[in-house]
Design a protein around this motif. Sequence first.
Motif, mmCIF file in Angstrom:
data_model
loop_
_atom_site.group_PDB
_atom_site.id
_atom_site.type_symbol
_atom_site.label_atom_id
_atom_site.label_comp_id
_atom_site.label_asym_id
_atom_site.label_seq_id
_atom_site.Cartn_x
_atom_site.Cartn_y
_atom_site.Cartn_z
ATOM 1 N N ALA A 217 1.037 -1.352 0.148
ATOM 2 C CA ALA A 217 -0.016 -0.173 -0.023
ATOM 3 C C ALA A 217 0.887 1.195 0.034
ATOM 4 C CB ALA A 217 -0.667 0.102 1.243
ATOM 5 N N VAL A 218 2.219 0.952 -0.432
ATOM 6 C CA VAL A 218 3.148 2.344 -0.227
ATOM 7 C C VAL A 218 3.697 2.557 -1.543
ATOM 8 C CG1 VAL A 218 5.399 2.953 0.690
ATOM 9 C CG2 VAL A 218 3.767 1.981 2.394
ATOM 10 N N ARG A 244 -4.524 4.912 3.609
ATOM 11 C CA ARG A 244 -5.585 5.096 4.767
ATOM 12 C C ARG A 244 -4.690 5.763 5.893
ATOM 13 N NH1 ARG A 244 -6.673 -0.390 3.558
ATOM 14 N NH2 ARG A 244 -5.868 -1.165 5.689
ATOM 15 N N ASP A 245 -5.572 6.492 6.615
ATOM 16 C CA ASP A 245 -5.151 7.302 7.868
ATOM 17 C C ASP A 245 -4.525 6.255 8.962
ATOM 18 O OD1 ASP A 245 -5.726 9.923 7.061
ATOM 19 O OD2 ASP A 245 -7.849 9.801 7.559
ATOM 20 N N SER A 246 -4.963 5.024 8.940
ATOM 21 C CA SER A 246 -4.522 4.054 10.098
ATOM 22 C C SER A 246 -3.207 3.596 9.467
ATOM 23 C CB SER A 246 -5.562 2.837 9.990
ATOM 24 O OG SER A 246 -5.543 2.393 8.730
ATOM 25 N N GLN A 247 -2.895 3.527 8.234
ATOM 26 C CA GLN A 247 -1.628 3.195 7.728
ATOM 27 C C GLN A 247 -0.486 4.157 7.896
ATOM 28 O OE1 GLN A 247 -2.625 2.325 3.794
ATOM 29 N NE2 GLN A 247 -3.195 0.189 4.179
ATOM 30 N N LYS A 248 -1.043 5.407 7.754
ATOM 31 C CA LYS A 248 -0.075 6.701 8.127
ATOM 32 C C LYS A 248 0.674 6.511 9.355
ATOM 33 C CE LYS A 248 0.131 11.617 7.946
ATOM 34 N NZ LYS A 248 -0.657 12.880 7.623
ATOM 35 N N ILE A 250 1.086 3.989 11.353
ATOM 36 C CA ILE A 250 2.032 2.626 11.523
ATOM 37 C C ILE A 250 3.168 3.032 10.939
ATOM 38 C CG2 ILE A 250 2.211 0.559 10.843
ATOM 39 C CD1 ILE A 250 -0.877 -0.030 11.060
ATOM 40 N N VAL A 251 3.172 3.970 9.710
ATOM 41 C CA VAL A 251 4.490 4.059 9.087
ATOM 42 C C VAL A 251 5.294 5.145 9.791
ATOM 43 C CG1 VAL A 251 5.367 5.057 6.733
ATOM 44 C CG2 VAL A 251 3.459 3.598 6.794
ATOM 45 N N ILE A 252 4.355 6.172 10.324
ATOM 46 C CA ILE A 252 5.166 7.307 11.210
ATOM 47 C C ILE A 252 5.982 6.419 12.528
ATOM 48 C CG2 ILE A 252 4.924 9.127 12.356
ATOM 49 C CD1 ILE A 252 2.779 10.215 10.240
ATOM 50 N N GLY A 253 5.015 5.545 13.116
ATOM 51 C CA GLY A 253 5.212 5.040 14.343
ATOM 52 C C GLY A 253 5.250 5.933 15.601
ATOM 53 N N LYS A 254 5.409 5.129 16.747
ATOM 54 C CA LYS A 254 5.378 5.680 17.896
ATOM 55 C C LYS A 254 6.571 6.819 18.185
ATOM 56 C CE LYS A 254 5.054 5.069 22.910
ATOM 57 N NZ LYS A 254 4.965 4.119 24.077
ATOM 58 N N GLY A 255 6.251 8.081 18.462
ATOM 59 C CA GLY A 255 7.203 8.927 18.448
ATOM 60 C C GLY A 255 8.110 9.127 17.301
ATOM 61 N N ALA A 256 7.485 9.015 16.221
ATOM 62 C CA ALA A 256 8.091 9.082 14.781
ATOM 63 C C ALA A 256 8.990 8.400 14.722
ATOM 64 C CB ALA A 256 8.270 10.394 14.520
ATOM 65 N N SER A 257 9.223 7.134 15.420
ATOM 66 C CA SER A 257 10.385 6.295 15.297
ATOM 67 C C SER A 257 10.543 5.508 14.252
ATOM 68 C CB SER A 257 10.180 5.377 16.607
ATOM 69 O OG SER A 257 9.032 4.476 16.498
ATOM 70 N N GLN A 283 8.457 12.673 4.461
ATOM 71 C CA GLN A 283 7.281 12.943 5.267
ATOM 72 C C GLN A 283 6.297 11.660 4.832
ATOM 73 O OE1 GLN A 283 5.891 16.936 5.164
ATOM 74 N NE2 GLN A 283 7.884 17.582 4.668
ATOM 75 N N VAL A 284 5.230 11.357 5.412
ATOM 76 C CA VAL A 284 4.156 10.532 5.270
ATOM 77 C C VAL A 284 2.938 11.391 4.805
ATOM 78 C CG1 VAL A 284 2.845 8.575 5.955
ATOM 79 C CG2 VAL A 284 5.188 8.682 6.755
ATOM 80 N N LYS A 285 2.115 10.857 3.809
ATOM 81 C CA LYS A 285 0.884 11.459 3.572
ATOM 82 C C LYS A 285 -0.016 10.348 3.015
ATOM 83 C CE LYS A 285 1.795 13.244 -1.276
ATOM 84 N NZ LYS A 285 1.612 14.639 -1.963
ATOM 85 N N VAL A 286 -1.516 10.692 2.911
ATOM 86 C CA VAL A 286 -2.440 9.670 2.467
ATOM 87 C C VAL A 286 -2.898 9.978 1.232
ATOM 88 C CG1 VAL A 286 -4.553 8.571 2.962
ATOM 89 C CG2 VAL A 286 -3.061 9.426 5.013
ATOM 90 N N ASP A 287 -2.842 8.830 0.153
ATOM 91 C CA ASP A 287 -3.284 8.986 -1.203
ATOM 92 C C ASP A 287 -4.582 8.083 -0.992
ATOM 93 O OD1 ASP A 287 -4.288 9.072 -3.672
ATOM 94 O OD2 ASP A 287 -2.297 8.918 -4.727
ATOM 95 N N LYS A 288 -5.625 8.288 -0.626
ATOM 96 C CA LYS A 288 -6.667 7.459 -0.440
ATOM 97 C C LYS A 288 -7.081 6.369 -1.708
ATOM 98 C CE LYS A 288 -11.437 6.993 1.733
ATOM 99 N NZ LYS A 288 -12.487 7.702 2.379
ATOM 100 N N ASN A 289 -6.881 5.084 -1.177
ATOM 101 C CA ASN A 289 -7.204 3.944 -2.349
ATOM 102 C C ASN A 289 -6.528 4.429 -3.538
ATOM 103 O OD1 ASN A 289 -8.969 2.825 -0.334
ATOM 104 N ND2 ASN A 289 -10.602 4.111 -0.920
#
Length: 303
Positions: A217-218, A244-248, A250-257, A283-289
């Motif tokens: 999905a990336v 999806r926003d939920s994937q964003k 995960i990709v960023i991670g806790k504390g942007a880790s 940076q990370v962004k969402v391109d829906k579907n």
Amino acid sequence: MNIEENQELKTAVVAIIGRPSAGKSTFLNTACQEMVSIVSPIPQTTRNAIKGIVNTSLGQLIFIDTPGYHDSEKKLNLRLRSVTESQLEDIDAVLYVIDSTRETGEEENHTAALLEKLQDKVVIAINKTDLAQARPEKIRSFIKNALPEVPDNRIFEMSAEKDIGINEVLKGLYDISPVAAPIYDEETYTDQDLTFRVQEVIRGEAINRLEQEIPHAVYVTVADVERRNEGKKLWIRAFLCVERDSQKGIVIGKGASKIKEIRAAALKKLNQIYIQKVELDLQVKVDKNWRQKDNTLTRLIPE
């Protein structure tokens, strides 16, 4: 590879074909001795026709690493299959890579069927023969039934990862290549432009650090490239795009880790590739579907 001084050089465009994770990209990187194509345990990592160039004393082989040929009716998979099929037009030779540790099945049958009318141009590499679960004799039996016109002297066993049998495969390809002058200079190992290479490096580091469905999905897009300090520095802004926003999150991670980890790994690899010092704003962004959008698929994976 040493040849007689009066022997004429050969040049060929070679399509690499095989199922996902057969080892096509590993072969290309090993043969070129450079990171040309993404290697990952995630199937279907390669999305474009990736060109790698091998120069030896025998001549020049211009390899086109195609996406793994996979049976699926999803839009993305159909696009990848189209890329693979189109690369079989107007080529001088085909390298068919088969994983000796897997059963053949319908998907391998479909892949071999693509080459039925090209058997005079086919060299076959039975890969991963260094592994305990390898069954090269079963693969040879499959080849005899599926591609009976490919002679035994064009079937090789190799380990692309361990660099075993690579020279023999290359020699087999040179044997069926036409006599011709090189197309690229001998220092060139890929024709990929800067933007494409940056995108592939970042995507490669991302997919090897993400779990389950997210790697597929990336995609990566480069927004800006600036040459600074009189050309001594490359400043790059890129976006890792998800569906999806939920994937964003995960990709960023806790504390942007996670995104920091991906950026650091990509930056290390880019600084190994380029003479200029590379700075990366990722940076990370969402391109829906996006995998369902024809215009996005066409831009990312042109046919």
